[in-house]
Scaffold this active site. Sequence first.
Site, mmCIF file in Angstrom:
data_model
loop_
_atom_site.group_PDB
_atom_site.id
_atom_site.type_symbol
_atom_site.label_atom_id
_atom_site.label_comp_id
_atom_site.label_asym_id
_atom_site.label_seq_id
_atom_site.Cartn_x
_atom_site.Cartn_y
_atom_site.Cartn_z
ATOM 1 C CD GLN A 121 -29.146 23.741 10.235
ATOM 2 O OE1 GLN A 121 -28.068 23.312 10.131
ATOM 3 N NE2 GLN A 121 -30.463 22.699 10.200
ATOM 4 N N GLY A 122 -29.242 28.504 12.139
ATOM 5 C CA GLY A 122 -28.351 29.064 13.017
ATOM 6 C C GLY A 122 -28.372 27.867 14.283
ATOM 7 C CB SER A 124 -23.015 24.928 14.434
ATOM 8 O OG SER A 124 -23.213 23.622 13.603
ATOM 9 C CB SER A 156 -26.476 26.866 5.521
ATOM 10 O OG SER A 156 -25.692 25.900 6.161
ATOM 11 C CD GLU A 239 -29.196 18.974 8.454
ATOM 12 O OE1 GLU A 239 -28.276 19.661 7.879
ATOM 13 O OE2 GLU A 239 -29.464 19.169 9.590
#
Length: 377
Positions: A121-122, A124, A156, A239
């Site tokens: 997951q990109g 932040s 992550s 999520e």
Amino acid sequence: MDLSYTPEEEEFRARLREWLARTLPGLPPRPSPDDWPGRRTYDLGWQRRLYEAGYAGVHWDATPSVRLIFLEETERAGAPYAGANFVGLLHAGPTIAAEGTDAQRARWLPPILRGEEVWCQGFSEPEAGSDLAALRTRAWRDGDDYVVTGSKIWTSHAEVADWCELLVRTGPAAPKHRGITWLALPMDAPGITVRPLRTLAGPAEFAEVFLDEVRVPVANRVGDENDGWRVTMVTLSFERGTAFAGEVVACRRVLAELAVEARKNGRWDDPALRRRLGRLNAEFRALWRLTQWNVSAAEASGGVPGAGGSVFKLRYSHARQELYDAAAEVLGPDCLDLDRPWTPDRLSALAYTIAAGTSQVQHSIIAERILGLPKGR
């Protein structure tokens, strides 16, 4: 709202429970928490077993109630967690299923379900803080590609991922929420640098990702250009809504184990501790009911969790921290020993009021979308 399960759903539970009882004893040993290549292989192997048994598709093709039963039973049985598959199975996959084209669903969903590809997951960024919409990673159109430059943090599983669900700014002149686009980034593309980050909890499951004029095909865009914030809200609703459901079951198991340990080491004689554990028991029972309520609401609205997921996420993240604070009280001085059960979990619990949107963000969502209060200025 009916929170009970149908006879068909209970039949699914029984079949799953029997399969888990047969399958789990034959699994290989789990690799070290620091061995992410080994954990990737292990997690993909478990996903492949689920696929071959016909259970992999529950994440997208089944009703939310069946999905909840699956998470409940696998956690109770001590089955492997999604691990390196977490982002693909519970974030990117459901988003692509809900928002992707037929071609995108055909390309990306089967490899996730078969245990062939891992996603990270990109979202932040270093300078955006908790304001996800303040992201600066820039993407501009060049023919059939976007050219992406910028950086991400707390990505992550980036070090073992094949794909990344990436948020970029494609409309720099637009209001910040309206200039964002959701892309599927191949992690082997030229121009990507990954630097693992080690946390207090030990394993480096996060990373910094640097993007230097990385080319991403326009065909990898999920949703329309500059409509990425709406697509992101779909991702975050999964999520916050159902991705933590199995963890509620795990917390209830830990709570029972804490009571056993307290009786063994004499801490059970403290009435304040007993009251604390009793209150946490009621808390997690209520959170499980709230999870069922959210799932029922999602079924009524087409399968995508709503703002109620923020209520759950807000309370769950704090309850988890309180649970492991209670674990430290039970352990006494041993709570400083990283080799003792629950100590690493206590460290990782500190991040739960930040992950998937900070508690402050959840308060704002609840205030605006549920209570109808005006937006802050």
